[in-house]
Design a protein around this motif. Structure first.
Motif, PDB file in Angstrom:
ATOM      1  N   VAL A 396       0.842  -1.194   0.000  1.00  0.00           N
ATOM      2  CA  VAL A 396       0.000   0.000   0.000  1.00  0.00           C
ATOM      3  C   VAL A 396       0.880   1.248   0.000  1.00  0.00           C
ATOM      4  N   HIS A 397       0.625   2.147  -0.950  1.00  0.00           N
ATOM      5  CA  HIS A 397       1.461   3.344  -1.056  1.00  0.00           C
ATOM      6  C   HIS A 397       1.142   4.346   0.050  1.00  0.00           C
ATOM      7  N   GLY A 398       2.080   5.282   0.252  1.00  0.00           N
ATOM      8  CA  GLY A 398       1.925   6.318   1.259  1.00  0.00           C
ATOM      9  C   GLY A 398       1.126   7.494   0.726  1.00  0.00           C
ATOM     10  N   GLY A 399       1.058   8.531   1.516  1.00  0.00           N
ATOM     11  CA  GLY A 399       0.337   9.740   1.144  1.00  0.00           C
ATOM     12  C   GLY A 399      -0.751  10.073   2.149  1.00  0.00           C
ATOM     13  N   PRO A 400      -2.006   9.736   1.855  1.00  0.00           N
ATOM     14  CA  PRO A 400      -2.479   8.948   0.706  1.00  0.00           C
ATOM     15  C   PRO A 400      -2.488   9.719  -0.608  1.00  0.00           C
ATOM     16  N   VAL A 471      -2.142 -14.086   2.561  1.00  0.00           N
ATOM     17  CA  VAL A 471      -2.069 -12.719   2.063  1.00  0.00           C
ATOM     18  C   VAL A 471      -1.588 -11.827   3.199  1.00  0.00           C
ATOM     19  N   ALA A 472      -0.566 -11.007   2.929  1.00  0.00           N
ATOM     20  CA  ALA A 472      -0.051 -10.043   3.903  1.00  0.00           C
ATOM     21  C   ALA A 472      -0.326  -8.640   3.400  1.00  0.00           C
ATOM     22  N   ILE A 473      -0.372  -7.677   4.316  1.00  0.00           N
ATOM     23  CA  ILE A 473      -0.516  -6.266   3.971  1.00  0.00           C
ATOM     24  C   ILE A 473       0.689  -5.521   4.514  1.00  0.00           C
ATOM     25  N   MET A 474       1.214  -4.592   3.707  1.00  0.00           N
ATOM     26  CA  MET A 474       2.470  -3.931   4.049  1.00  0.00           C
ATOM     27  C   MET A 474       2.483  -2.545   3.425  1.00  0.00           C
ATOM     28  N   GLY A 475       3.037  -1.575   4.134  1.00  0.00           N
ATOM     29  CA  GLY A 475       3.159  -0.246   3.560  1.00  0.00           C
ATOM     30  C   GLY A 475       3.803   0.733   4.516  1.00  0.00           C
ATOM     31  N   GLY A 476       4.160   1.911   3.970  1.00  0.00           N
ATOM     32  CA  GLY A 476       4.782   2.955   4.754  1.00  0.00           C
ATOM     33  C   GLY A 476       3.941   4.212   4.782  1.00  0.00           C
ATOM     34  N   SER A 477       4.028   4.976   5.867  1.00  0.00           N
ATOM     35  CA  SER A 477       3.285   6.219   6.050  1.00  0.00           C
ATOM     36  C   SER A 477       1.790   5.913   6.016  1.00  0.00           C
ATOM     37  N   TYR A 478       1.016   6.474   5.043  1.00  0.00           N
ATOM     38  CA  TYR A 478      -0.391   6.074   5.000  1.00  0.00           C
ATOM     39  C   TYR A 478      -0.493   4.556   4.819  1.00  0.00           C
ATOM     40  N   GLY A 479       0.421   3.965   4.052  1.00  0.00           N
ATOM     41  CA  GLY A 479       0.395   2.515   3.878  1.00  0.00           C
ATOM     42  C   GLY A 479       0.571   1.774   5.192  1.00  0.00           C
ATOM     43  N   GLY A 480       1.346   2.363   6.117  1.00  0.00           N
ATOM     44  CA  GLY A 480       1.474   1.786   7.447  1.00  0.00           C
ATOM     45  C   GLY A 480       0.184   1.903   8.227  1.00  0.00           C
ATOM     46  N   TYR A 481      -0.471   3.080   8.115  1.00  0.00           N
ATOM     47  CA  TYR A 481      -1.778   3.240   8.741  1.00  0.00           C
ATOM     48  C   TYR A 481      -2.769   2.221   8.170  1.00  0.00           C
ATOM     49  N   ALA A 482      -2.777   2.062   6.838  1.00  0.00           N
ATOM     50  CA  ALA A 482      -3.696   1.119   6.209  1.00  0.00           C
ATOM     51  C   ALA A 482      -3.464  -0.293   6.719  1.00  0.00           C
ATOM     52  N   THR A 483      -2.203  -0.633   6.987  1.00  0.00           N
ATOM     53  CA  THR A 483      -1.891  -1.945   7.545  1.00  0.00           C
ATOM     54  C   THR A 483      -2.529  -2.108   8.918  1.00  0.00           C
ATOM     55  N   LEU A 484      -2.334  -1.127   9.786  1.00  0.00           N
ATOM     56  CA  LEU A 484      -2.905  -1.193  11.135  1.00  0.00           C
ATOM     57  C   LEU A 484      -4.425  -1.180  11.082  1.00  0.00           C
TER      58      LEU A 484
END
Length: 646
Positions: A396-400, A471-484
């Motif tokens: 999942v990309h950041g931003g969003p 299936v795993a979910i992974m990302g940074g910034s907004y992608g990190g939020y989306a993971t949580l």
């Protein structure tokens, strides 16, 4: 123990994917005599300079010893390079002028706790630069005209609370941009009698993708992008005296992207549009042969990233899915292309996998431009469809307010090489795809934005791409939020998750945004929730994963930089504390010398080594063993879950 993934492709070392590139970021001096680029010096990325045509004579121009140069740009005098520098990722950037002959570096912004940016360079004033910095007021940066050689600075505009300024080539501040409490955007211009006077306004739904361009032409016009009266942002010519707007270019699929303009007349020559792929379209017939030549050169998607003053030479950056970036000199007169370098020549024979653009339909009919990469050879019979279901990473990309794009992606290549399908989705709120798309994310964090991700996973399962149990979910910034958010909202959907610098508490996230983002606070409040209202505060709390920690049912890995100015360390600390209070295990890795993401290769490689073992344990993919000093060479502090990594 999960089923082991098999693949015939040799393992690509992490260091080859995430270590320093050999070279990147090429630029040509305005006079065309020199080439600069970033390259490692004793393991740290620095600016190098060489005569054009003699890269073998390159020498270092900067001498950073800890953290690589974050950005640089040629001054218009062709005798200095302007170089950014911060401390351990704190984003308090100083701008230094480096003399290309003597190597002497002068800090043009010698203030404590300052964040500076290059605001304007001009052919008309080659020995000067307009810098913006917030030494006077941390929230609202002022504009300064600075002599590059001496460092003498004069404030030309004090910022009363604006988000940005637009400056012409004679260093006149022509416009200011401000966001209103309702989310609308106002463009103002200076008036000697009345101060700043509004003359252009974009409604809240248009404000995120519309605005004035710094292309003030001698005929009294400039360029603007606007989605007013349409869905995607189009390019217009604006008459500054009458306000009349003339349509120049538009695309119904996506917003107008980059615009190539004549450096003297400011006439638009070409524009780019990025829907599934990035493509240039000529506006001036004189550049059509250039576009045709570059499109036919078989170098992938390309961008003109630097140009000489006479516009005869361009530095072209290329981007192909199975070839890490390369840089070229394009001679417009000779119609010739000279390669400067490959950024990662060590990957020339690596088994890199093809990326497939796919359009996934969300449950409400919204079209999600997405990118799928599969392990090399897994889809030999039908490209884009593996012969059997695979474990999959939803990346999942950041931003969003950003987007995923086609091209070389080290995370896609790394994870597919380890045996995983990788899917990146432009969920609603992603940019570049029109105002309906970006505004569809308003107040939809952890709701419709998460639904888009879930719909993409279900698409991959239905298409027999993804094994639903792996299936795993992974990302940074907004992608990190989306993971949580997704792992607490949907406790059994994902086998595990990796959160990198992701916020866990939207209330504290908004309370601690960097001071220099104060002028765009209304954008955050309109998009995420307004803590100044009872309903908004309730929304923020409802969508904050930290308050739902007891719902987490699968393994979680968290990475955080201690100096992150955007997503404070407290965001990860809160989540870890909440999980510990509920007796839920978590692995937590902190880097004391990093900010919003891991810039130092030693740290990035260390975290990815930990991530690789983590994913292998829960999804069954391949893993390169952790090297004897791979963690110790970094500053990684494993604060929780160290026992799970042994």
């Amino acid at each position: 123990m999960q089923e082991t993934v098999s693949t015939e492709a040799p393992l690509i070392p992490r260091a080859a994917l995430f270590g320093n590139p050999s070279r990147r970021g090429a630029a040509i001096s305005p006079d065309g005599r020199h080439i600069t680029f970033l390259a490692p010096l004793d393991g740290v990325m620095n600016v190098f300079i060489a005569p054009r045509g003699a890269l073998d004579q390159a020498k270092p121009l900067t001498h950073e010893t800890k953290r690589g140069v974050p950005f640089y740009q040629w001054a218009q005098d062709s005798g200095h390079v302007l170089v950014g520098r911060d401390t351990d990722g704190d984003e308090n950037f100083h701008v230094h002028a480096v003399d290309i002959t003597t190597g002497h570096a002068r800090d043009l912004t010698p203030h404590e706790n300052v964040r500076a940016e290059i605001a304007k360079l001009s052919l008309q004033h080659p020995g000067e630069v307009i810098l913006s910095h917030n030494a006077r007021n941390p929230q609202f940066p002022d504009l300064y005209r600075v002599d590059i050689t001496t460092g003498a600075a004069t404030m030309i505009t004090e910022n009363p609370g604006f988000a940005a300024f637009a400056i012409d080539d004679d260093f006149n501040v022509r416009c200011a941009i401000a966001f209103q409490p309702d989310g609308s955007q106002i463009t103002l211009r200076p008036d000697p009698a009345s101060g700043w006077v509004p003359f252009l306004q974009f409604a809240p739904e248009d404000a995120m993708i519309s605005g004035i361009e710094e292309n003030f032409a001698p005929d009294g016009t400039t360029l603007i992008r606007s989605s007013a009266g349409r869905d995607t942002s189009a390019l217009y010519r604006l008459a500054l005296d009458t306000g009349e707007q003339t349509l120049i270019a538009a695309d119904d699929r996506a917003d107008i992207g980059g615009v190539l303009v004549d450096q003297i007349t400011k006439a638009p020559l070409a524009y780019s549009v990025n829907y599934e792929r990035n493509r240039y379209v000529a506006l001036d017939p004189a550049v059509q042969p250039d576009l045709d030549y570059l499109d036919a050169a078989n170098i992938g998607d390309w961008v003109a990233q630097s140009r000489t003053d006479d516009d005869k030479l361009w530095v072209i950056g290329s981007n192909a899915d199975t070839a890490p970036g390369a840089a070229y000199i394009y001679d417009r007169t000779a119609k010739s292309l000279e390669k400067l370098y490959d950024s990662r020549p060590e990957l020339a024979d690596a088994p890199l996998a093809a990326m497939h653009p796919v359009i996934i339909e969300a449950r409400d009919g919204l079209k999600l431009v997405s990118y799928l990469t599969l392990p090399k050879g897994s889809d030999a019979a039908t490209p884009g469809r593996p012969s059997r279901k695979l474990p999959m990473i939803l990346l999942v990309h950041g931003g969003p307010w950003a987007r995923d794009e086609f091209g070389y992606n080290p995370y896609h290549q790394w994870l597919t090489n380890r045996g995983y399908a990788v899917l990146s989705v432009n969920f609603r709120a992603s940019t570049g795809l029109g105002k309906s798309f970006v505004n569809a994310g308003n107040n939809e964090w952890a709701r419709a934005m998460d639904d888009d991700l879930l719909d993409a996973v279900d698409w991959a399962i239905t298409a027999n791409i993804a094994d639903p149990a792996r299936v795993a979910i992974m990302g940074g910034s907004y992608g990190g939020y989306a993971t949580l958010a997704s792992m607490t909202r949907n406790p059994t959907k994902f086998a595990c998750g990796v959160d990198i610098v992701g916020p866990s508490n939207l209330e504290t996230l908004l309370a601690t945004i960097p001071p220099y983002w104060e002028s765009i606070r209304t954008i955050f409040q309109r998009s995420i929730g307004n803590p100044d209202t009872a309903d908004g505060l309730a929304l923020l709390r409802d969508r904050s994963p930290v308050h739902l920690a007891d719902r987490l049912a699968r393994s979680l890995l968290i990475g955080q930089g201690a100096n992150d100015p955007r997503v404070k360390q407290a965001e990860s600390d809160q989540m870890v504390a909440a999980l510990k209070a509920k007796g839920i295990p978590v692995t937590y890795v902190l880097f004391p010398d990093e900010g919003h993401g891991f810039a130092r290769p030693e740290n990035n490689i260390a975290f990815n080594a930990i991530t690789e073992q983590f994913l292998a344990a829960h999804l069954g993919g391949r893993a390169e063993p952790i090297g004897a000093d791979e963690i110790s060479r970094s500053t990684a502090q494993i604060l929780e879950g160290a026992d799970t990594l042994r």
